[in-house]
Design a protein around this motif. Structure first.
Motif, mmCIF file in Angstrom:
data_model
loop_
_atom_site.group_PDB
_atom_site.id
_atom_site.type_symbol
_atom_site.label_atom_id
_atom_site.label_comp_id
_atom_site.label_asym_id
_atom_site.label_seq_id
_atom_site.Cartn_x
_atom_site.Cartn_y
_atom_site.Cartn_z
ATOM 1 N N LEU A 31 -53.239 -26.465 -6.420
ATOM 2 C CA LEU A 31 -53.573 -26.795 -7.803
ATOM 3 C C LEU A 31 -52.452 -26.481 -8.784
ATOM 4 O O LEU A 31 -52.507 -26.949 -9.934
ATOM 5 N N PHE A 34 -50.794 -29.473 -10.614
ATOM 6 C CA PHE A 34 -51.708 -30.106 -11.558
ATOM 7 C C PHE A 34 -51.869 -29.254 -12.819
ATOM 8 O O PHE A 34 -51.970 -29.777 -13.936
ATOM 9 N N ILE A 259 -53.926 -39.121 -12.866
ATOM 10 C CA ILE A 259 -54.622 -38.322 -11.860
ATOM 11 C C ILE A 259 -56.116 -38.234 -12.136
ATOM 12 O O ILE A 259 -56.935 -38.306 -11.209
ATOM 13 N N VAL A 260 -56.484 -38.111 -13.412
ATOM 14 C CA VAL A 260 -57.871 -37.818 -13.778
ATOM 15 C C VAL A 260 -58.875 -38.829 -13.223
ATOM 16 O O VAL A 260 -59.921 -38.432 -12.674
ATOM 17 N N VAL A 263 -59.511 -38.209 -9.502
ATOM 18 C CA VAL A 263 -60.188 -36.926 -9.300
ATOM 19 C C VAL A 263 -61.665 -37.028 -9.678
ATOM 20 O O VAL A 263 -62.551 -36.524 -8.967
ATOM 21 N N PHE A 266 -63.523 -38.887 -7.024
ATOM 22 C CA PHE A 266 -63.719 -38.038 -5.843
ATOM 23 C C PHE A 266 -64.827 -37.018 -6.080
ATOM 24 O O PHE A 266 -65.654 -36.778 -5.195
ATOM 25 N N LEU A 267 -64.868 -36.425 -7.281
ATOM 26 C CA LEU A 267 -65.907 -35.437 -7.570
ATOM 27 C C LEU A 267 -67.286 -36.077 -7.618
ATOM 28 O O LEU A 267 -68.279 -35.483 -7.168
ATOM 29 N N GLN A 270 -68.290 -36.724 -4.028
ATOM 30 C CA GLN A 270 -68.055 -35.620 -3.109
ATOM 31 C C GLN A 270 -69.270 -35.365 -2.222
ATOM 32 O O GLN A 270 -69.146 -35.126 -1.016
#
Length: 283
Positions: A31, A34, A259-260, A263, A266-267, A270
């Motif tokens: 992390l 990031f 990136i956001v 991400v 993915f969250l 998940q």
């Protein structure tokens, strides 16, 4: 007796904290880039120049994010990436299911040759595909269109999906197929009413990976989407950063915005990934 119990428990009590510390260290290591990008995205150029990249920002300065958003029309790039990624994920899943149903369950003659073909398609580098695909897209009038990228990436992702699902469908319980056949269900109905619902966790995992892989795709969209109106997020980031017209804070803001979305996706999915992996482990 009590000492024996304590000695047997001691290794477990020592191992768990060590594993936790090691995993925490690895998580922070992953992390760290990031976090550095996020810190610099909210700085002013003066703060970055005077305090360096590892300092905390004096406040939430959003000017770098705003400048980058309007400079590249980031909302349009987000829509292009979402449209292409969602279309490729859905189409690749449908084609993979149809191919794998014929090869894995239908026992297609020469299925080993087909599987070798799909495996070879996965092993080919994209650089080897660009030259013929470029002239083919020019010939049919699809060059510099999102449809061209959707078709190409769908074929690439479906090759992997077919190879994977063929092995999954090959072990599908024959009792369910025979029971559906006795109830009068045809092959098409068996596929969509029996096979697909049973393998839904695996298909959900494939959909998630297809979406993320397509979202992060850079090389093929860079070649086939030369118009600014059709560019995806990774292409827009690469082209603008290649111009060397942005300061460090705006560059960090562009990286953060790139990136956001992945991400967040993915969250959101998940739990779907976890269920799919657990279902595969149980099988």
């Amino acid at each position: 007796m009590a000492s024996t119990v304590k000695q047997s428990r001691r290794p477990g009590w020592l191992t768990r904290p060590v594993v936790l510390v090691v995993l925490t260290a690895f998580t922070l290591l992953v992390l760290a880039p990031f976090l550095v990008v996020a810190l610099n995205a909210f700085k002013t150029p003066a703060e970055y120049a005077s305090n360096g990249p590892l300092s905390l920002p004096g406040g939430l300065h959003l000017q770098g994010i705003v400048d980058f958003w309007y400079r590249v029309d980031f909302g349009e790039k987000l829509w292009n990436s979402f449209l292409i990624s969602a279309s490729v994920a859905v189409l690749a899943i449908v084609i993979s299911v149809l191919n794998a149903y014929a090869i894995g369950i239908g026992r297609l003659r020469g299925r080993l040759a087909f599987l070798m073909f799909f495996l070879l398609a996965n092993l080919l580098p994209q650089e080897a595909l660009v030259y013929p695909l470029y002239y083919l897209s020019k010939l049919v009038g699809l060059y510099n269109t999102r449809l061209a990228v959707i078709i190409i990436l769908t074929a690439i992702q479906a090759a992997f999906g077919t190879y994977l699902l063929s092995s999954v469908f090959r072990d599908f319980p024959r009792q369910l197929l025979e029971a559906a056949a006795l109830d009068g269900a045809g092959k098409w109905r068996v596929l969509w009413r029996v096979v697909v619902p049973t393998n839904w966790p695996t298909l959900s995992v494939l959909f998630t990976f297809f979406f993320i892989w397509t979202w992060n795709e850079f090389f093929l969209p860079l070649i086939f989407l030369i118009s600014n109106d059709n560019q995806t997020v990774p292409v827009a980031l690469g082209v603008l950063q290649g111009d060397r017209m942005m300061d460090a804070t705006t560059t960090s803001a562009s990286a953060l915005l790139g990136i956001v979305p992945a991400v967040l996706f993915f969250l959101i999915f998940q739990r779907t990934l976890t269920r799919g992996v657990m279902a595969g482990a149980v099988k």
